[in-house]
Design a protein around this motif. Structure first.
Motif, PDB file in Angstrom:
ATOM      1  N   VAL A 100       0.857  -1.193   0.000  1.00  0.00           N
ATOM      2  CA  VAL A 100       0.000   0.000   0.000  1.00  0.00           C
ATOM      3  C   VAL A 100       0.891   1.240   0.000  1.00  0.00           C
ATOM      4  N   GLU A 101       0.631   2.166  -0.928  1.00  0.00           N
ATOM      5  CA  GLU A 101       1.415   3.393  -1.028  1.00  0.00           C
ATOM      6  C   GLU A 101       0.503   4.601  -1.128  1.00  0.00           C
ATOM      7  N   ALA A 102       0.975   5.728  -0.597  1.00  0.00           N
ATOM      8  CA  ALA A 102       0.264   6.999  -0.733  1.00  0.00           C
ATOM      9  C   ALA A 102       1.227   8.129  -0.437  1.00  0.00           C
ATOM     10  N   ARG A 103       0.952   9.268  -1.018  1.00  0.00           N
ATOM     11  CA  ARG A 103       1.685  10.501  -0.681  1.00  0.00           C
ATOM     12  C   ARG A 103       0.666  11.527  -0.220  1.00  0.00           C
ATOM     13  N   ILE A 104       0.730  11.860   1.065  1.00  0.00           N
ATOM     14  CA  ILE A 104      -0.195  12.838   1.639  1.00  0.00           C
ATOM     15  C   ILE A 104       0.471  14.205   1.576  1.00  0.00           C
ATOM     16  N   VAL A 105      -0.078  15.077   0.745  1.00  0.00           N
ATOM     17  CA  VAL A 105       0.519  16.392   0.528  1.00  0.00           C
ATOM     18  C   VAL A 105       0.006  17.352   1.599  1.00  0.00           C
ATOM     19  N   PRO A 106       0.902  17.940   2.404  1.00  0.00           N
ATOM     20  CA  PRO A 106       0.448  18.852   3.463  1.00  0.00           C
ATOM     21  C   PRO A 106      -0.201  20.102   2.891  1.00  0.00           C
ATOM     22  N   GLU A 107      -1.095  20.682   3.670  1.00  0.00           N
ATOM     23  CA  GLU A 107      -1.805  21.884   3.220  1.00  0.00           C
ATOM     24  C   GLU A 107      -0.851  23.050   3.046  1.00  0.00           C
ATOM     25  N   LEU A 108       0.220  23.059   3.819  1.00  0.00           N
ATOM     26  CA  LEU A 108       1.160  24.178   3.789  1.00  0.00           C
ATOM     27  C   LEU A 108       2.578  23.640   4.005  1.00  0.00           C
ATOM     28  N   THR A 109       3.530  24.059   3.166  1.00  0.00           N
ATOM     29  CA  THR A 109       4.923  23.641   3.321  1.00  0.00           C
ATOM     30  C   THR A 109       5.841  24.842   3.163  1.00  0.00           C
ATOM     31  N   VAL A 110       7.048  24.718   3.707  1.00  0.00           N
ATOM     32  CA  VAL A 110       8.063  25.756   3.549  1.00  0.00           C
ATOM     33  C   VAL A 110       9.381  25.090   3.204  1.00  0.00           C
ATOM     34  N   SER A 111      10.141  25.725   2.318  1.00  0.00           N
ATOM     35  CA  SER A 111      11.476  25.226   1.991  1.00  0.00           C
ATOM     36  C   SER A 111      12.431  26.422   1.854  1.00  0.00           C
ATOM     37  N   THR A 141      20.837  38.587   2.147  1.00  0.00           N
ATOM     38  CA  THR A 141      19.443  38.281   1.816  1.00  0.00           C
ATOM     39  C   THR A 141      19.321  36.846   1.305  1.00  0.00           C
ATOM     40  N   LYS A 142      18.408  36.103   1.888  1.00  0.00           N
ATOM     41  CA  LYS A 142      18.073  34.745   1.464  1.00  0.00           C
ATOM     42  C   LYS A 142      16.611  34.727   1.035  1.00  0.00           C
ATOM     43  N   GLN A 143      16.148  33.568   0.595  1.00  0.00           N
ATOM     44  CA  GLN A 143      14.751  33.446   0.163  1.00  0.00           C
ATOM     45  C   GLN A 143      14.161  32.148   0.662  1.00  0.00           C
ATOM     46  N   ILE A 144      12.923  32.218   1.161  1.00  0.00           N
ATOM     47  CA  ILE A 144      12.202  31.012   1.531  1.00  0.00           C
ATOM     48  C   ILE A 144      10.964  30.902   0.652  1.00  0.00           C
ATOM     49  N   VAL A 145      10.542  29.672   0.409  1.00  0.00           N
ATOM     50  CA  VAL A 145       9.398  29.399  -0.461  1.00  0.00           C
ATOM     51  C   VAL A 145       8.299  28.747   0.373  1.00  0.00           C
ATOM     52  N   VAL A 146       7.110  29.343   0.340  1.00  0.00           N
ATOM     53  CA  VAL A 146       5.967  28.813   1.081  1.00  0.00           C
ATOM     54  C   VAL A 146       4.922  28.372   0.059  1.00  0.00           C
ATOM     55  N   ARG A 147       4.519  27.099   0.129  1.00  0.00           N
ATOM     56  CA  ARG A 147       3.558  26.540  -0.832  1.00  0.00           C
ATOM     57  C   ARG A 147       2.307  26.075  -0.098  1.00  0.00           C
TER      58      ARG A 147
END
Length: 334
Positions: A226-237, A253-259
């Protein structure tokens, strides 16, 4: 002189053997298990096992290669460079399409850093030809966090007319399953396996298996992956923001990405230090690129803080990451 040389050769041989044994033990200790028995598995079913390897040492570890003694097992490496306390995997897939019957393989894992060593893993199982799954495993694909899943698999058996599936067991609290007989005639038996994934399954990858029990005394059970990928409602990288080493007063200055799974706005960014400045967009969108500017304090030392990004999603959904860096001592003459 001959006797002296002989003694020297013996001493070197013993030392080399001891060094090899020490290196072998060093590598062995990174594995919690080295043997797996898949038992009886259906023909063409997806059957895999993950051997976890963890680096408990101060030195970096590198997995150079992995090889199998038999084509019935196909190994691969997941994460070959391991820093202290990091883990990787040796994933062994049983080739149930090309092979049948009792099969086994020795999988050799070779390390070349910090020193050479080999560890042998053992895989075995019985690939039966009388049970076929369609499709060959349960794959829920990608689901949004909070979204339930529902999949069906057809099971076909050829052999005894009185063959039955007597039960289904799941080790995961988020996966439930049931079977229903769909046909029985002339030694052929059909079942439908209904599998459900609950809406409270945590974000991330789910790799589990169901175990189906039967009335066949020669092979009382068989697994279904059994396989699945549960995509979180909010992520940051990135998950951790590395600010690097800077001079007092220096700006970086750096950059973060919020999805997000759907468009959202950033309503607040909180940080427990004042040397980081943020420039979020007020626009609602699925992906936000947020510039982060460090204004290094004058006092040398380590920098560390937690950044919390608050959105207008339900319940003021937020996501956090850790920022770290170092303020160096002022350069001479400055």
């Amino acid at each position: 002189m001959g006797l002296a040389m002989f003694r020297l050769a013996c001493t070197l041989a013993v030392a080399l053997t001891a060094t090899t044994a020490t290196a072998q033990q060093w590598a062995d200790r990174m594995f919690t298990e080295k043997d797996v028995d898949f038992g009886a598995v259906p023909r063409a079913a997806k059957v895999e096992h993950e051997f976890v390897v963890t680096n408990p040492y101060k030195e970096d570890v590198h997995i150079a290669s992995v090889r199998s003694s038999c084509g019935c097992t196909q190994p691969r490496i997941e994460n070959d460079d391991l820093k202290t306390h990091e883990s990787g995997k040796i994933i062994c897939r049983f080739n149930t399409r090309a092979f049948t019957g009792q099969r086994g393989a020795t999988v050799t894992v070779t390390f070349d850093r910090p020193q050479w060593a080999e560890v042998q893993l053992h895989v075995k199982g019985y690939i039966r030809t009388d049970v076929v799954l369609d499709p060959n495993h349960v794959d829920f694909g990608s689901l949004a966090e909070g979204e339930p899943g529902d999949k069906k698999i057809q099971i076909q058996y050829a052999g005894r007319n009185d063959w039955k599936i007597t039960g289904v067991k799941s080790d995961s609290p988020y996966v439930t399953a049931s079977v229903k007989e769909t046909g029985r005639s002339g030694g052929r038996v059909g079942y439908r396996l209904d599998v459900k994934l609950s809406d409270d399954a945590p974000a991330g990858y789910l790799n589990d298996q169901l175990v189906l029990t039967t009335n066949d005394r020669r092979a009382t059970q068989f697994p279904v992956a059994v396989e699945a990928r549960i995509v979180p409602e909010l992520t940051v990288s990135p998950a951790s923001l590395m600010l690097g080493t800077v001079q007092p007063g220096q700006k970086v200055t750096k950059q973060i990405v919020v999805r997000g799974a759907k468009p959202f706005s950033i309503v607040d960014i909180r940080c427990d230090n004042d040397y980081l400045k943020f420039q979020p967009s007020e626009e609602a969108k699925q992906v936000h690129l947020v510039p982060v500017t460090l204004e290094a304090p004058e006092k040398p030392g380590k920098l560390a803080c937690t950044i919390e990004i608050v959105t207008d999603l339900e319940d003021a959904k937020s996501v956090s990451l850790r920022a770290t860096g170092q303020v160096a001592a002022p350069l001479a003459g400055k």
